[in-house]
Scaffold this motif. Structure first.
Motif, PDB file in Angstrom:
ATOM      1  N   ILE A   1      25.458   2.361  -4.601  1.00 29.40           N
ATOM      2  CA  ILE A   1      26.903   2.309  -4.467  1.00 29.40           C
ATOM      3  C   ILE A   1      27.240   1.334  -3.339  1.00 29.40           C
ATOM      4  O   ILE A   1      26.640   1.379  -2.269  1.00 29.40           O
TER       5      ILE A   1
ATOM      6  N   LEU B   1      33.286   6.420  -1.177  1.00 28.47           N
ATOM      7  CA  LEU B   1      32.850   7.736  -0.705  1.00 28.47           C
ATOM      8  C   LEU B   1      31.349   7.827  -0.510  1.00 28.47           C
ATOM      9  O   LEU B   1      30.873   8.515   0.393  1.00 28.47           O
ATOM     10  N   HIS B   2      30.578   7.141  -1.358  1.00 25.11           N
ATOM     11  CA  HIS B   2      29.112   7.240  -1.305  1.00 25.11           C
ATOM     12  C   HIS B   2      28.468   5.887  -0.992  1.00 25.11           C
ATOM     13  O   HIS B   2      27.474   5.508  -1.600  1.00 25.11           O
TER      14      HIS B   2
ATOM     15  N   ARG C   1      24.503   4.681  -1.140  1.00 27.46           N
ATOM     16  CA  ARG C   1      23.613   5.672  -1.757  1.00 27.46           C
ATOM     17  C   ARG C   1      22.984   5.105  -3.025  1.00 27.46           C
ATOM     18  O   ARG C   1      23.660   4.476  -3.847  1.00 27.46           O
TER      19      ARG C   1
ATOM     20  N   GLU D   1      30.463   3.511  -9.322  1.00 23.94           N
ATOM     21  CA  GLU D   1      31.088   2.677  -8.292  1.00 23.94           C
ATOM     22  C   GLU D   1      32.598   2.890  -8.296  1.00 23.94           C
ATOM     23  O   GLU D   1      33.227   3.008  -7.226  1.00 23.94           O
TER      24      GLU D   1
ATOM     25  N   SER E   1      33.389   6.329  -6.789  1.00 23.71           N
ATOM     26  CA  SER E   1      33.199   6.325  -5.342  1.00 23.71           C
ATOM     27  C   SER E   1      34.388   5.690  -4.628  1.00 23.71           C
ATOM     28  O   SER E   1      34.873   6.201  -3.606  1.00 23.71           O
ATOM     29  N   ARG E   2      34.891   4.593  -5.181  1.00 28.35           N
ATOM     30  CA  ARG E   2      36.034   3.912  -4.580  1.00 28.35           C
ATOM     31  C   ARG E   2      37.333   4.656  -4.873  1.00 28.35           C
ATOM     32  O   ARG E   2      38.164   4.865  -3.980  1.00 28.35           O
TER      33      ARG E   2
ATOM     34  N   LYS F   1      37.916   8.043  -3.063  1.00 30.62           N
ATOM     35  CA  LYS F   1      38.226   7.841  -1.643  1.00 30.62           C
ATOM     36  C   LYS F   1      39.636   7.291  -1.453  1.00 30.62           C
ATOM     37  O   LYS F   1      40.365   7.707  -0.548  1.00 30.62           O
TER      38      LYS F   1
ATOM     39  N   PHE G   1      25.985  12.945  -6.961  1.00 30.30           N
ATOM     40  CA  PHE G   1      27.145  12.437  -6.219  1.00 30.30           C
ATOM     41  C   PHE G   1      28.300  13.430  -6.161  1.00 30.30           C
ATOM     42  O   PHE G   1      29.375  13.101  -5.665  1.00 30.30           O
TER      43      PHE G   1
END
Length: 316
Positions: free
Chosen positions: A98, A102-103, A106, A156, A159-160, A163, A190
């Motif tokens: 990622i 958020l991650h 990772r 991906e 994660s974005r 957040k 995740f």
């Protein structure tokens, strides 16, 4: 001190003519080749070592656990091997990960099948463009990730998106059971189980019959439903790009202002600026970005754009 005077000599007529006649060079971009859109491509790519098989990933996890405990079989393990000693036997040293959100940083588990996922630099550039267009400005969004593989692109986005907006969802579609299993492992790792769903299906069939796979569709009455983002990262040699684009234009999973991202090889030429269904019915995809990264090209389209995305400008 003696003064000096300067005389501006007249410019030769021939030189003036050459200057006036000079024209800016045209960018060296490949021409549109509509015939290639109708056939499978013969495109060879060498493996880049992006894949970590699931079994190898488990071994690596055990190594990390043992390293953190400091012991193996009752004896002290000491510091985990580094560099070439650590990478020996690992199929992917520069593994998928990622890149933001958020991650951040990772690693992503990959399936036990050959994949050529989107390269890190391409993925980073893509999401920078999507953010500049304003895809996260309207709150949590729905993403359809086609030819998902390990779930690299969809993860991906989650994660974005989670957040930035606090929510969002991704539906991952792939035909390989190994990929579906791996996506589910990644969703669990995740903590995105509530945000993601993996669907085992042929992509063309999923686009043409989304209801059969419980994939969200647009309501004919109020226009609600469907996806805000569709990403297509197919194996270059196994698809006909014209068929995929036609299926996207006519799919009930695609709504007004859906952003469509398609990855394709430079050998294809340049994708058309405007794409319509062969039948004349369905959505019209209007191009807003077309960027080349080495031998990979990323095209970004908007379906029946209304002007919702201020950062999106139609560019032929």
């Amino acid at each position: 001190m003696t003064g000096h005077s300067f005389v501006l000599l007249p410019q030769p007529a021939m030189l003036r003519t050459r200057i006036l006649a000079a024209k800016p060079k045209k960018p060296n971009t490949p021409k549109v080749n509509n015939e290639k859109l109708k056939e499978k491509l013969n495109v060879k790519r060498d493996p880049l070592g992006h894949v970590i098989p699931l079994e190898q990933k488990k071994v690596m996890r055990n190594q990390r656990r043992n390293a953190s405990s400091g012991k193996v079989g009752g004896r002290s393990l000491g510091v985990m091997a580094q560099g070439s000693s650590r990478s020996a036997g690992i199929s992917n040293v520069s593994r998928l990960k990622i890149l933001s959100g958020l991650h951040l940083h990772r690693p992503i588990t990959s399936p036990n099948v050959y994949l050529r996922p989107m390269m890190g630099k391409v993925k980073e550039a893509l999401f920078s463009q999507l953010q500049s267009i304003g895809i996260y400005d309207s709150g949590p969004m729905k993403h359809l990730d086609l030819f998902a593989g390990s779930g690299n692109v969809g993860l991906e986005n989650l994660s974005r998106g989670v957040k930035i907006t606090g929510g969002g969802s991704t539906t991952f579609v792939d035909l390989a059971q190994d990929c579906i299993d791996t996506i589910n492992v990644n969703l669990e790792d995740f903590d995105f189980v509530e945000n993601g769903k993996a669907v085992k299906a042929d992509v063309m069939d999923a686009l043409q019959r989304p209801e059969a796979y419980s994939i969200e569709t647009v309501d004919d009455n109020d226009g609600r439903g469907g996806f805000d983002l569709v990403t297509v990262t197919p194996p270059y040699e196994e698809v006909v790009y014209g068929d995929i684009m036609n299926a996207i234009c006519t799919s009930k999973a695609v709504k007004q202002d859906t952003i469509v991202v398609i990855e394709y090889p430079v050998e294809l030429g340049t994708m058309p600026h405007v794409v319509k269904a062969e039948s004349g019915e369905g959505r019209t995809l209007v191009g807003v970005r077309n960027r080349k990264y080495g031998r990979t090209v990323i095209g970004i389209y908007i379906a029946d754009p209304t002007g919702k995305y201020a950062g999106a400008v139609s560019r032929p």
